[in-house]
Enzyme design. Structure first.
Site, PDB file in Angstrom:
ATOM      1  N   ASP A  28      74.622  89.695  -8.016  1.00 27.96           N
ATOM      2  CA  ASP A  28      74.010  89.996  -6.721  1.00 27.96           C
ATOM      3  C   ASP A  28      74.596  89.226  -5.617  1.00 27.96           C
ATOM      4  O   ASP A  28      74.608  87.751  -5.898  1.00 27.96           O
ATOM      5  CB  ASP A  28      72.516  89.777  -6.905  1.00 27.96           C
ATOM      6  CG  ASP A  28      71.863  91.035  -7.530  1.00 27.96           C
ATOM      7  OD1 ASP A  28      72.391  91.817  -8.195  1.00 27.96           O
ATOM      8  OD2 ASP A  28      70.581  90.982  -7.620  1.00 27.96           O
ATOM      9  N   LYS A  85      72.287  99.063  -4.159  1.00 27.84           N
ATOM     10  CA  LYS A  85      70.924  99.409  -4.716  1.00 27.84           C
ATOM     11  C   LYS A  85      70.137 100.357  -3.726  1.00 27.84           C
ATOM     12  O   LYS A  85      70.169 100.245  -2.615  1.00 27.84           O
ATOM     13  CB  LYS A  85      69.878  98.332  -4.871  1.00 27.84           C
ATOM     14  CG  LYS A  85      70.289  97.593  -6.252  1.00 27.84           C
ATOM     15  CD  LYS A  85      69.099  96.818  -6.500  1.00 27.84           C
ATOM     16  CE  LYS A  85      69.367  95.468  -7.325  1.00 27.84           C
ATOM     17  NZ  LYS A  85      69.748  95.998  -8.933  1.00 27.84           N
ATOM     18  N   GLY A 157      63.970  89.029 -10.773  1.00 27.06           N
ATOM     19  CA  GLY A 157      63.668  87.937  -9.879  1.00 27.06           C
ATOM     20  C   GLY A 157      62.608  86.851 -10.391  1.00 27.06           C
ATOM     21  O   GLY A 157      62.036  86.275  -9.970  1.00 27.06           O
ATOM     22  N   ARG A 169      66.239  94.918 -27.266  1.00 30.32           N
ATOM     23  CA  ARG A 169      65.791  94.845 -28.776  1.00 30.32           C
ATOM     24  C   ARG A 169      65.368  96.359 -29.006  1.00 30.32           C
ATOM     25  O   ARG A 169      65.346  96.783 -30.162  1.00 30.32           O
ATOM     26  CB  ARG A 169      64.933  93.713 -29.163  1.00 30.32           C
ATOM     27  CG  ARG A 169      65.622  92.389 -29.663  1.00 30.32           C
ATOM     28  CD  ARG A 169      64.603  91.422 -30.112  1.00 30.32           C
ATOM     29  NE  ARG A 169      65.084  90.049 -30.398  1.00 30.32           N
ATOM     30  CZ  ARG A 169      65.804  89.821 -31.460  1.00 30.32           C
ATOM     31  NH1 ARG A 169      66.274  90.670 -32.260  1.00 30.32           N
ATOM     32  NH2 ARG A 169      66.068  88.443 -31.602  1.00 30.32           N
ATOM     33  N   GLY A 218      66.431  88.958 -15.290  1.00 32.50           N
ATOM     34  CA  GLY A 218      66.030  87.647 -15.850  1.00 32.50           C
ATOM     35  C   GLY A 218      66.900  86.691 -16.393  1.00 32.50           C
ATOM     36  O   GLY A 218      66.491  85.476 -16.990  1.00 32.50           O
ATOM     37  N   GLY A 239      71.363  88.708 -11.124  1.00 30.01           N
ATOM     38  CA  GLY A 239      70.582  88.745  -9.505  1.00 30.01           C
ATOM     39  C   GLY A 239      70.580  87.432  -8.872  1.00 30.01           C
ATOM     40  O   GLY A 239      71.395  86.792  -8.703  1.00 30.01           O
ATOM     41  N   SER A 240      69.069  86.844  -8.967  1.00 31.74           N
ATOM     42  CA  SER A 240      68.928  85.629  -8.270  1.00 31.74           C
ATOM     43  C   SER A 240      69.502  84.371  -9.079  1.00 31.74           C
ATOM     44  O   SER A 240      69.536  83.565  -8.618  1.00 31.74           O
ATOM     45  CB  SER A 240      67.454  85.435  -8.293  1.00 31.74           C
ATOM     46  OG  SER A 240      66.671  86.748  -8.060  1.00 31.74           O
TER      47      SER A 240
END
Lengths: 298, 196
Positions: A28, A85, A157, A169, A218, A239-240
């Protein structure tokens, strides 16, 4: 070669594009400077955004597609593919990103959904789509709508990998479980998970999803990324996790190397050493129902 | 000869190349003593007689070739190399892009993403010089073209934008993706050129 002999925007081209991303890290970025850092670190693509998911959480309100000016700035800065996005179901935002020249569109639960009934009819587009999924039923419904890539949703996030693990999983386990079923039982299972029977059978035969499956939501450090690869991801979205860490350049390079050597703990140890702070994390159990992103668009 | 075919497995379309080589070997009548495996390190490379460099992101693969200390070993590799898309970019002598550290194994200049972005990616039936059985259904994805081919290179195919397939000695380099699909004629041709 005459132009009419060329065919554009086919299913094969869309899935082929997704396949070229395998073993890679998609990062990102919110501006040209970050995009350049990502490319130099070895990202296979960048996701152009107005703000990263952890900032979207803080802002609240309605999160929409990025300003075209931002997307164009990022497209001009790098040679690797640029993704963007759009809100779930917002086919006009998707039309706009296609016109801007984005290479893949993420119909994403990170933005505020625009349609609570329907996802975008992705087969109407020449540009390929990636969509989030938490289980096999969601993944196959998205593929049936035309998604060329799936990414497990995780909980964007948060910097907390627990939901990404749960979703990977779940999907891998459901596919393994299919192997013990006969055709009739598979058709029954397809009805149960609300997915087309032929896609369920294809998963059983191939032992995997019919399209590339990345992990997202995550991942905050090299070990998280390598774990998702060991659990069966074809690649990862971060992402972050990169630009909210204390040294983004080093974190970006370290995650690329960790994905490349996901099964070699010695390399993971080396690249994780002295990396500084990962992004601040959130316990997903403290989130209110309306703060949970993964339940959007099922 | 028993084949030991390595596929450079740093990033990109690796498993498709492995499957295509296995299918090509089967169609050529080779037994189970021929092997196709992933190459991630100089030690892996030392095991193989031929190498494929797959498609993927050329900037990423180039960086990982350097990181994994494979640059010199690939430069000095004695066998043939089958390079597709990003692989073709890496084989060139001249890429004119500081983000790429080209292997310079083929005397040619290459232009990255020469057709444009993903929306300009295309499929076409492409005539290829010396390939029997009609044109080849070629998949071009954000593909490069050869803008200059040295005298030692044999040009196999071209489009309006430039050359899209070349061979030289035991190497083949193409802009498109013969591993997407089940036409293994180019894989078979490469193996034949390398005495397999």
């Amino acid at each position: 070669m005459k132009l009419e002999e060329l065919r554009f925007g086919t299913e094969l081209l869309k899935r082929g594009f997704a396949s070229m991303q395998k073993g890679g890290v998609i990062m990102d970025v919110v501006n040209a400077e970050q995009a350049t850092i990502a490319e130099e670190a070895g990202a296979v693509a960048v996701m152009s955004l107005e703000r990263v998911p952890s900032d979207i959480r803080k802002m609240g309100g309605v999160a929409r597609m990025a300003d075209p000016e931002k997307v164009t700035e990022i497209i001009e800065a790098v040679s690797i593919p640029v993704m963007g996005k759009v809100r779930i179901g917002h086919f006009v935002e998707a039309q706009v990103l296609e016109v801007l020249g984005v290479d893949m569109i993420d119909e994403s639960e990170v933005l505020t959904p625009a349609d609570e009934q329907y996802h975008i009819d992705k087969k109407q587009f020449k540009v390929p789509f990636v969509c989030g999924a938490r289980d096999l039923g969601e993944a196959l419904r998205r593929i049936n709508e035309g998604a060329a890539m799936i990414r497990t949703k995780g909980e964007a996030g948060t910097g907390n990998v627990v939901e990404a693990v749960r979703h990977m999983r779940t999907i891998m386990g459901e596919i393994r479980m299919l192997r013990g079923l006969d055709k009739q039982e598979m058709a029954d299972y397809a009805r149960e998970i609300e997915a087309p029977a032929e896609l369920v059978i294809e998963c059983a035969e191939r032992g995997r999803l019919p399209v590339v499956n990345f992990s997202a939501g995550g991942i905050a450090n090299p070990s998280d990324a390598a774990m998702m690869m060991q659990l069966g991801a074809d690649g990862v979205f971060v992402g972050s996790g990169i630009f909210k860490s204390s040294s983004p350049e080093r974190m970006a390079k370290a995650i690329v190397e960790a994905v490349n050597h996901f099964d070699d703990p010695k390399v993971i140890a080396k690249v994780s050493t002295g990396l500084g702070d990962a992004m601040p994390g959130l316990d997903v159990h403290t989130l209110r129902d309306d703060e949970v992103l993964q339940t959007r668009g099922r | 000869m028993d084949a030991k075919i390595g596929v450079l497995a740093l990033q990109g379309n690796v498993s498709e190349h492995i499957d295509a080589f296995l299918l090509a070997l089967e169609r050529m009548g080779h037994g189970p003593s021929s092997e196709v495996f992933e190459v991630r390190s100089p030690e892996d490379l030392a095991e193989c007689t031929t190498l494929a460099i797959p498609g993927g992101e050329s900037t990423t693969i180039s960086r990982l070739i350097d990181k994994n200390e494979l640059y010199d070993p690939i430069r000095q590799f004695k066998g043939g190399i089958f390079a597709t898309c990003a692989g073709m970019v890496l084989m060139a002598a001249d890429v004119a892009d500081p983000r790429i550290h080209p292997l310079a194994l083929l005397d040619m200049a290459v232009d990255r993403n020469a057709f444009g972005r993903q929306r300009e990616s295309f499929e076409v039936d492409l005539p290829i010089a010396g390939l029997e059985g009609g044109s080849f259904h070629a998949i071009f994805i954000r593909a490069p073209v050869v803008t200059r081919a040295g005298p030692a290179l044999n040009v196999l195919a071209r489009l309006d934008q430039g050359i899209v397939a070349v061979e030289c000695g035991r190497h083949i380099a193409v802009s498109f993706h013969p591993e997407l699909g089940d036409d293994t004629r180019l894989h078979e041709r490469f193996l034949s050129m390398n005495g397999i």
